[in-house]
Structures are given as C-alpha cells and as structure tokens.
Design a protein around this motif. Structure first.
Motif, PDB file in Angstrom:
ATOM      1  N   ARG A 186       1.191  -1.138   0.401  1.00  0.00           N
ATOM      2  CA  ARG A 186      -0.156  -0.088   0.047  1.00  0.00           C
ATOM      3  C   ARG A 186       0.443   0.959  -0.111  1.00  0.00           C
ATOM      4  N   GLU A 187       0.006   1.655  -0.747  1.00  0.00           N
ATOM      5  CA  GLU A 187       1.243   3.122  -0.614  1.00  0.00           C
ATOM      6  C   GLU A 187       1.403   3.768   0.417  1.00  0.00           C
ATOM      7  N   ASP A 188       0.125   4.022   0.554  1.00  0.00           N
ATOM      8  CA  ASP A 188      -0.427   4.990   1.968  1.00  0.00           C
ATOM      9  C   ASP A 188      -0.202   3.461   3.732  1.00  0.00           C
ATOM     10  N   LYS A 246      -0.867   5.021   7.732  1.00  0.00           N
ATOM     11  CA  LYS A 246      -1.974   6.319   7.513  1.00  0.00           C
ATOM     12  C   LYS A 246      -3.356   4.911   7.494  1.00  0.00           C
ATOM     13  N   TYR A 247      -3.389   3.722   6.753  1.00  0.00           N
ATOM     14  CA  TYR A 247      -4.358   2.427   6.582  1.00  0.00           C
ATOM     15  C   TYR A 247      -4.052   1.832   7.853  1.00  0.00           C
TER      16      TYR A 247
END
Length: 87
Positions: A31-33, A36-37
């Motif tokens: 995941r790029e985030d 945050k995830y």
C-alpha cells in the motif's frame, strides 16, 4: 508501531495494544499509504489481549516476505577462494 507476519494473520502492535489484520501480506505492505492505513486499522479494530498476541507471535511468526522478489548480497566461498588465489 510494529507489524508481525504470522500464519494466522498480521499482528499490528501500536501504543501498547495489538490488533489482528487478516489482509494478505503482499496487499498490506504494498500500500502506498501503509502508515495511514495501519492507523485506521487501530481506530476501527478490536484489540487482542496481550496474552493472545504474544502467543500468536511466538507460535506462528513467519519471515516478513511474501511473493516479492528477494535479493541478497554477499560473497560466496567460491568467489572468495578464487580472489585469494589471484592475490
């Protein structure tokens, strides 16, 4: 924040609590985030007991790799021997 890969699922430890994240390892770490995830998972998931988290980690921890390509660096004994012979 620490993330453990186990055969049961991924265990996230954050702020003294542990959470089970059942999403596949490859999907999760790519995941790029990701940060945050994972923070969102903390706020929406029910925590595991510390005993349960410790047991799952101790009993079923796996190497933190999935299907991604893994590269290693180093010198083999054969290369080292050949280099010493050339010297």
């Amino acid at each position: 924040m620490k993330l453990f890969k186990t055969s049961t699922g991924n265990i996230l430890k954050s702020n003294g609590q542990s959470y089970l994240i059942e999403e596949g390892w490859d999907l999760l770490i790519n995941r790029e985030d990701l940060f945050k995830y994972l923070n969102a998972q903390v706020s929406t998931s029910n925590p595991l007991s510390e005993e349960e988290a410790a047991y799952l980690i101790a009993a079923s921890i796996e190497a933190p790799i999935g299907t991604q390509e893994v590269w290693a660096a180093g010198v083999t004994y054969l290369r080292s021997r050949d280099a010493r012979m050339e010297e």
